[in-house]
Design a protein around this motif. Structure first.
Motif, PDB file in Angstrom:
ATOM      1  N   SER A  84     -99.771 -49.067 -68.632  1.00 33.87           N
ATOM      2  CA  SER A  84     -99.304 -48.099 -69.619  1.00 33.87           C
ATOM      3  C   SER A  84     -98.612 -46.961 -68.876  1.00 33.87           C
ATOM      4  N   LEU A  85     -97.495 -46.520 -69.429  1.00 33.53           N
ATOM      5  CA  LEU A  85     -96.710 -45.445 -68.815  1.00 33.53           C
ATOM      6  C   LEU A  85     -96.381 -44.394 -69.859  1.00 33.53           C
ATOM      7  N   ASN A  86     -96.371 -43.162 -69.457  1.00 34.99           N
ATOM      8  CA  ASN A  86     -95.887 -42.087 -70.316  1.00 34.99           C
ATOM      9  C   ASN A  86     -94.441 -41.809 -69.946  1.00 34.99           C
ATOM     10  N   ALA A  87     -93.563 -42.564 -70.572  1.00 35.84           N
ATOM     11  CA  ALA A  87     -92.126 -42.405 -70.348  1.00 35.84           C
ATOM     12  C   ALA A  87     -91.433 -42.589 -71.697  1.00 35.84           C
ATOM     13  N   ALA A  88     -90.383 -41.835 -71.936  1.00 38.25           N
ATOM     14  CA  ALA A  88     -89.691 -41.866 -73.224  1.00 38.25           C
ATOM     15  C   ALA A  88     -88.925 -43.166 -73.451  1.00 38.25           C
ATOM     16  N   ASN A  89     -88.437 -43.782 -72.357  1.00 38.11           N
ATOM     17  CA  ASN A  89     -87.640 -45.002 -72.486  1.00 38.11           C
ATOM     18  C   ASN A  89     -87.569 -45.695 -71.128  1.00 38.11           C
ATOM     19  N   LYS A  90     -86.899 -46.847 -71.091  1.00 33.21           N
ATOM     20  CA  LYS A  90     -86.804 -47.616 -69.849  1.00 33.21           C
ATOM     21  C   LYS A  90     -86.080 -46.833 -68.753  1.00 33.21           C
ATOM     22  N   ALA A  91     -85.045 -46.103 -69.115  1.00 43.04           N
ATOM     23  CA  ALA A  91     -84.298 -45.331 -68.117  1.00 43.04           C
ATOM     24  C   ALA A  91     -85.195 -44.294 -67.449  1.00 43.04           C
ATOM     25  N   GLU A  92     -86.019 -43.605 -68.237  1.00 39.12           N
ATOM     26  CA  GLU A  92     -86.951 -42.631 -67.651  1.00 39.12           C
ATOM     27  C   GLU A  92     -87.996 -43.330 -66.785  1.00 39.12           C
ATOM     28  N   ALA A  93     -88.492 -44.473 -67.247  1.00 37.50           N
ATOM     29  CA  ALA A  93     -89.468 -45.232 -66.459  1.00 37.50           C
ATOM     30  C   ALA A  93     -88.856 -45.665 -65.126  1.00 37.50           C
ATOM     31  N   ASP A  94     -87.615 -46.190 -65.182  1.00 35.01           N
ATOM     32  CA  ASP A  94     -86.921 -46.587 -63.951  1.00 35.01           C
ATOM     33  C   ASP A  94     -86.800 -45.411 -62.986  1.00 35.01           C
ATOM     34  N   ALA A  95     -86.435 -44.244 -63.519  1.00 33.61           N
ATOM     35  CA  ALA A  95     -86.223 -43.068 -62.673  1.00 33.61           C
ATOM     36  C   ALA A  95     -87.531 -42.555 -62.078  1.00 33.61           C
ATOM     37  N   ARG A  96     -88.617 -42.588 -62.837  1.00 31.41           N
ATOM     38  CA  ARG A  96     -89.875 -41.978 -62.383  1.00 31.41           C
ATOM     39  C   ARG A  96     -90.745 -42.922 -61.558  1.00 31.41           C
ATOM     40  N   ILE A  97     -90.684 -44.210 -61.844  1.00 35.95           N
ATOM     41  CA  ILE A  97     -91.581 -45.138 -61.143  1.00 35.95           C
ATOM     42  C   ILE A  97     -90.821 -46.111 -60.243  1.00 35.95           C
ATOM     43  N   GLY A  98     -89.537 -46.318 -60.546  1.00 36.52           N
ATOM     44  CA  GLY A  98     -88.705 -47.201 -59.736  1.00 36.52           C
ATOM     45  C   GLY A  98     -88.292 -48.449 -60.507  1.00 36.52           C
ATOM     46  N   ALA A  99     -87.009 -48.737 -60.493  1.00 38.86           N
ATOM     47  CA  ALA A  99     -86.474 -49.870 -61.251  1.00 38.86           C
ATOM     48  C   ALA A  99     -87.061 -51.201 -60.805  1.00 38.86           C
ATOM     49  N   ALA A 100     -87.303 -51.374 -59.511  1.00 32.53           N
ATOM     50  CA  ALA A 100     -87.851 -52.650 -59.017  1.00 32.53           C
ATOM     51  C   ALA A 100     -89.261 -52.894 -59.546  1.00 32.53           C
ATOM     52  N   ILE A 101     -90.061 -51.841 -59.639  1.00 33.06           N
ATOM     53  CA  ILE A 101     -91.423 -51.978 -60.164  1.00 33.06           C
ATOM     54  C   ILE A 101     -91.364 -52.290 -61.656  1.00 33.06           C
ATOM     55  N   ILE A 102     -90.558 -51.529 -62.391  1.00 33.75           N
ATOM     56  CA  ILE A 102     -90.428 -51.753 -63.833  1.00 33.75           C
ATOM     57  C   ILE A 102     -89.907 -53.160 -64.114  1.00 33.75           C
ATOM     58  N   ASP A 103     -88.942 -53.623 -63.343  1.00 34.19           N
ATOM     59  CA  ASP A 103     -88.383 -54.958 -63.524  1.00 34.19           C
ATOM     60  C   ASP A 103     -89.465 -56.026 -63.392  1.00 34.19           C
ATOM     61  N   ALA A 109     -92.923 -60.063 -70.059  1.00 36.72           N
ATOM     62  CA  ALA A 109     -93.997 -59.266 -70.657  1.00 36.72           C
ATOM     63  C   ALA A 109     -93.656 -58.860 -72.081  1.00 36.72           C
ATOM     64  N   LEU A 110     -94.688 -58.509 -72.797  1.00 41.25           N
ATOM     65  CA  LEU A 110     -94.538 -57.885 -74.092  1.00 41.25           C
ATOM     66  C   LEU A 110     -94.570 -56.383 -73.855  1.00 41.25           C
ATOM     67  N   SER A 111     -93.478 -55.704 -74.157  1.00 37.69           N
ATOM     68  CA  SER A 111     -93.407 -54.255 -73.984  1.00 37.69           C
ATOM     69  C   SER A 111     -93.555 -53.592 -75.341  1.00 37.69           C
ATOM     70  N   LEU A 112     -94.489 -52.680 -75.429  1.00 41.36           N
ATOM     71  CA  LEU A 112     -94.724 -51.967 -76.677  1.00 41.36           C
ATOM     72  C   LEU A 112     -94.334 -50.504 -76.506  1.00 41.36           C
ATOM     73  N   VAL A 113     -93.631 -49.978 -77.471  1.00 37.46           N
ATOM     74  CA  VAL A 113     -93.253 -48.569 -77.463  1.00 37.46           C
ATOM     75  C   VAL A 113     -94.156 -47.861 -78.465  1.00 37.46           C
ATOM     76  N   CYS A 114     -94.888 -46.909 -77.987  1.00 40.67           N
ATOM     77  CA  CYS A 114     -95.796 -46.120 -78.827  1.00 40.67           C
ATOM     78  C   CYS A 114     -95.269 -44.691 -78.819  1.00 40.67           C
ATOM     79  N   ASN A 115     -94.521 -44.341 -79.827  1.00 41.09           N
ATOM     80  CA  ASN A 115     -93.851 -43.039 -79.805  1.00 41.09           C
ATOM     81  C   ASN A 115     -94.299 -42.130 -80.954  1.00 41.09           C
ATOM     82  N   TRP A 116     -95.543 -42.222 -81.324  1.00 38.90           N
ATOM     83  CA  TRP A 116     -96.061 -41.353 -82.365  1.00 38.90           C
ATOM     84  C   TRP A 116     -96.580 -40.058 -81.763  1.00 38.90           C
TER      85      TRP A 116
END
Length: 128
Positions: A84-103, A109-116
């Motif tokens: 689980s990551l606290n990131a607004a979108n894939k671009a933010e996740a790539d920038a904060r954790i690294g694109a290779a890790i996110i890839d 995988a099943l990716s779920l967006v929980c934006n409530w």
């Protein structure tokens, strides 16, 4: 999670804060880096990693290298990694954790967006 437990998979759950504390504790101890990484990359059938990112900013170089080593080893061995990551979108996740890790985490995988709205905010407001 219940399905995994019924199938007799070993499950290891940790938070990012606990993982990074474990890494810091291992520095200067008898635990080798290989042994430490093995605890997360090879042993559990399913690794559940909650919030590996710091509250603000990105991972340090050491944290990014360590997380990459764990995720890449699990990916190559086809080990399940739930994260689980606290990131607004894939671009933010790539920038904060690294694109290779996110890839690697997202491949197949099943990716779920929980934006409530945060439940914590509503709880603290109602208790005032």
């Amino acid at each position: 999670l219940m399905h995994v437990a019924v199938k007799d998979f070993t499950i290891k759950w940790t938070s990012g804060a606990k993982l990074w504390a474990r890494c810091r504790d291992a520095i200067g101890s008898e635990t080798t880096e290989e042994r430490l990484l093995s605890e997360y990359s090879r042993k559990p059938g399913v690794l559940v990693l909650s919030d590996p990112l710091p509250v603000t900013g990105s991972l340090t170089r050491y944290q990014a290298d360590t997380l990459y080593a764990i995720v890449d080893e699990r990916y190559n061995r086809r080990g399940a990694t739930w994260c689980s990551l606290n990131a607004a979108n894939k671009a933010e996740a790539d920038a904060r954790i690294g694109a290779a890790i996110i890839d690697r985490l997202r491949d197949g995988a099943l990716s779920l967006v929980c934006n409530w709205e945060s439940y914590r905010k509503s709880c603290s407001a109602s208790s005032s």
